[in-house]
Design an enzyme around this catalytic site. Structure first.
Site, short mmCIF file in Angstrom:
data_model
loop_
_atom_site.label_atom_id
_atom_site.label_comp_id
_atom_site.label_asym_id
_atom_site.label_seq_id
_atom_site.Cartn_x
_atom_site.Cartn_y
_atom_site.Cartn_z
N LYS A 1 0.79 -1.28 -0.01
CA LYS A 1 0.09 -0.02 -0.17
C LYS A 1 0.95 1.26 0.17
CE LYS A 1 -3.67 0.39 2.49
NZ LYS A 1 -4.73 0.79 3.67
N ASP B 1 -13.31 1.87 12.25
CA ASP B 1 -14.02 1.89 11.15
C ASP B 1 -14.22 0.30 10.51
OD1 ASP B 1 -14.90 3.20 8.63
OD2 ASP B 1 -13.09 3.04 7.79
#
Length: 769
Positions: free
Chosen positions: A41, A134
């Site tokens: 990432k 989240d």
């Protein structure tokens, strides 16, 4: 930002793009140093100039790298390439949970499986002081082999662990100020919507939203705008799950609603508690297993043979209903190639029994199974012949416990009335061989030697001839390992060596040891929660948690080989005695009791015994007692992977738990003080059983009430209404269990109350004292 294939990030070579999101772009790459595929990432350079994004990216690296759990995405590395920070992670093959939800509701069995995995991952994160904040289907990834991985800790909230040093405080500051909303609106907790301080219970609310959505196939909260959606989270109750799927059990619906309580204090208080509740909902199923020569080679879900009968025994204990199917499962197996399957036969419980303790033992010739069951108010040994439809009771075995066979399959040894006895398998008058005040397991070799545990506590193993006499000690407790007892011996083929269970105050020292009649030294073989059996195929059969495992054992070298493999997922385990009803005949038969899931349900009943209502979710509870105010229940509660139980209080109004002990050892038999401010309980944490006391607020220090030099198998049973005395049973030096009083004033010296040659236990003080 686009990174072309072939670009090198240190020793990582980009091979293809995988996707992009709010916190960066993800690429497939090859780790050239370790020759493996990974995911990378990357935070683009312009994002890296954004202090908030950069800090969140760094926080994801810090949070995820602190975790090492099979249900959390693994982070391997962190670095910077041309001003762009990047994370190196494991490469996952599969799909986001959202892709499955787009097809509608998921099967209940799959939902519970996914839910258990998510709860396990959350528990690991929360244990490290990390709150995800989240949690949503897009951040849950299901691999091709069905493993659920929690992704994206970019909004994670890190809390310093207890007693953290000040140097860590700067890196552990929360990223948001009060009043700032963080997360994905449809999966926020009410406290997130309000911009309030959040803790791990916020993740449990988000988990509840996802669980509801998996079961219903619809969004849990709805609104035409973000404001309406947030208002629904704050005020609306989710739709009844039973309206969309009648197969959803009331217990599962209650669990979901418990997660979705608006007030954090009314939810499950930990992800571990949530996982425990989910565990109670699971049911046994066939599973792919490795091949073991001479043991079941299961390569597909097992087709169960038709039941000859079934048993559902309900035990009522002071408003507790225990529903358990205790069925003997006897798989026949041959040495076979990997494609063969185990054949399961279920044997019915005798129709006339009123209770059981099982203890199955298959004869060496493989023709009969002995077990114990309660009939006419006491235990008897029963015999199953495998060619007969019904078991028969063995006359003369009143009060029998833990039967074991002679090598020629003609006689049975057993414990009864504080004695070790033998009897012909056809019945008759039993012979008393020696004293065994509280015998816990025996084994018989071809030389006429019986090796047995004369008591559950504080003694090693002893031997006696099968004609009787004075027993002599064979093993002694290893005090350096804090051993508390040796039980359940089992001879190997040579009739001289044996395996047995060693219990210890240190969990890592609890397991199977190897001993010999020829020398006093013993050696530790493996970790196990219960007794072990030996198969002539060269395996030790034992339990860890609820799984029955087999591990190859070289009897000549007296050492283990390879790794253990699973034979059964849910064997029965009698926690109070560290015992599992297992028995093996050569390499052909394994007999065990199937436990299913722990399924103890608290219920209110009226004085006629009529059930009024259920209380809380099912679980593994024992020894409950109501508080003096009637608003709380004190109980012993067991968790799947923990040795021994802990004492918890359960608030009847809020249906919440509060853990009162956190010892690695066993804690049991809890009692309220008459004023409700203290509790007392038994524990073997010091290597011996003693009575302890502490305050109910959970912060008071625990005080030992009966000291080591006085402790001989001590178990409390009542507290007098004036608060002056505890009543307990104590194993006598020359008698069985006797009744004693412990004054809680003055010198606090225990005093005998009733000492006889009989067994006195479980006394209760009358209300007037």
């Amino acid at each position: 930002m686009t990174i072309s294939p072939g670009v090198q990030f240190d020793h990582y070579e980009i091979t293809a793009p995988l996707g992009a999101g709010g916190m960066g772009e993800v690429y497939r790459a090859r780790d050239t140093r370790l020759d493996r595929e990974v995911a990378i990432k990357v935070l683009p350079p312009d994002f890296a100039q954004d202090a908030d994004r950069l800090k969140r990216f760094e926080q994801e690296a810090r949070a995820t790298s602190a975790l090492n759990h099979p249900n959390i995405l693994t982070v391997y590395d962190f670095g910077t390439h041309e001003g762009s920070p990047y994370l190196v992670m494991e490469l996952l093959e599969g799909e986001e949970l959202r892709a499955q939800l787009n097809e509608g509701a998921l099967p209940i069995k799959r939902v519970i499986d996914y839910a258990q995995q998510i709860a396990a991952g959350l528990a690991a994160a929360h244990e490290k002081g990390i709150v995800h904040r989240d949690l949503k289907p897009e951040n849950l990834f299901v691999t091709k082999d069905g493993r659920v991985k929690i992704l994206d800790f970019g909004l994670a909230k890190l809390k310093p662990p207890k007693h953290a040093v000040d140097s860590e405080a700067e890196t552990m500051k929360p990223l948001t100020n009060p009043g700032v909303i963080m997360g994905t609106v449809g999966y926020m907790s009410p406290e997130q919507v309000r911009g309030q301080e959040t803790d791990h219970r916020s993740d449990i609310f988000s988990f509840g939203i996802i669980l509801h959505e998996m079961l219903s196939g619809r969004r849990t909260f709805n609104g035409d705008s973000l404001v309406e959606l947030m208002n629904a989270i704050l005020k609306d109750e989710p739709a009844e799950l039973s309206e969309s799927n009648a197969k959803i059990s009331p217990q599962l619906e209650r669990l979901v609603r418990r997660c979705l309580e608006k007030k954090p204090e009314r939810r499950f208080q930990t992800a571990s508690d949530l996982g425990f509740a989910l565990e109670s909902l699971t049911t046994p199923s066939g599973a792919r297993q490795e091949t073991v020569t001479g043991l079941p080679a299961v390569t597909e879900p097992v087709r169960q043979a038709p039941w000859f009968g079934s048993v559902r025994l309900a035990w009522l204990m002071t408003a507790i209903a225990v529903l358990a199917a205790l069925l003997f499962a006897v798989p026949y197996f041959r040495r076979a190639p990997a494609e063969s399957r185990a054949n399961y036969t279920y044997l019915p419980w005798p129709a006339s029994v009123s209770g059981d303790n099982g203890s199955p033992a298959i004869s060496p010739d493989g023709r009969r199974i002995a077990f114990t069951a309660v009939t006419e108010g006491t235990n008897h040994i029963w015999l199953y012949s495998l060619d007969a439809p019904e078991p028969v009771r063995v006359p003369g075995t009143e009060g029998a416990r833990l039967p074991f066979w002679s090598p020629d399959s003609r006689h049975l040894g057993f414990f009864s009335g504080g004695k070790l006895k033998r009897i012909e398998a056809s019945g008759g008058t039993p012979e008393i061989l020696c004293d065994a005040p509280d015998g816990f397991g025996g084994t018989w070799n071809s030389a006429g030697v019986i090796l047995f545990a004369p008591a559950q506590n504080s003694l090693g193993l002893h031997q006696v001839t099968d004609r009787g006499g004075v027993p002599t000690p064979v093993t002694s407790l290893d005090r350096s390992r804090l051993e508390t007892r040796h039980t359940y011996p089992r001879f190997l083929l040579d009739g001289r060596h044996f395996v047995f269970l060693a219990r210890s105050a240190q969990p890592e020292n609890i397991g199977i040891k190897l001993g010999s009649l020829d020398q006093p030294q013993t050696s530790f073989l493996l970790r196990s929660d219960t007794n072990a059996q030996y198969s002539t195929a060269g395996y030790l059969i034992f339990m860890r948690g609820e799984k029955i495992l087999a591990q190859r054992f070289d009897a000549e070298a007296r050492s283990l080989r390879g790794d253990p493999v699973t034979l059964a997922e849910q064997g029965n385990r009698i926690l109070s005695a560290d015992y599992s009803p297992l028995s093996v005949c050569e390499d052909k038969w394994l007999i065990y009791q199937s436990a299913g899931s722990p399924n103890t349900q608290l219920v209110w009943v009226d004085r006629s015994g009529r059930q009024l209502s259920l209380v809380g979710a099912p679980g593994y509870y024992r020894w409950l007692t109501l508080s003096p105010t009637g608003t709380q229940v004190l109980l012993e509660r067991h968790e799947p992977q923990k040795v021994g139980g802990d004492i918890w209080s359960f608030d009847l109004a809020r249906e919440t738990y509060d853990r009162l002990t956190a010892s690695a050892s066993a804690n049991n038999f809890p009692l309220w003080s008459p004023d409700g401010k203290q509790i007392s309980f038994g524990s073997d944490r010091e290597g011996f059983w003693a009575i302890w006391q502490k305050g109910v607020n959970g912060n008071d220090d625990e005080e030992e009430l009966v000291f080591k030099e006085e402790a001989r198998s001590i178990f409390q049973s009542d507290w007098s209404n004036d608060g002056k005395y505890l009543v307990f049973r104590r194993e006598g030096e020359k008698t069985a269990n006797d009744l004693w009083l412990l004054p809680l004033f003055g010198d606090r010296q225990p005093k005998p109350y009733l000492v006889t040659q009989f067994n006195e236990s479980w006394s209760k003080v009358s209300p007037d004292g």
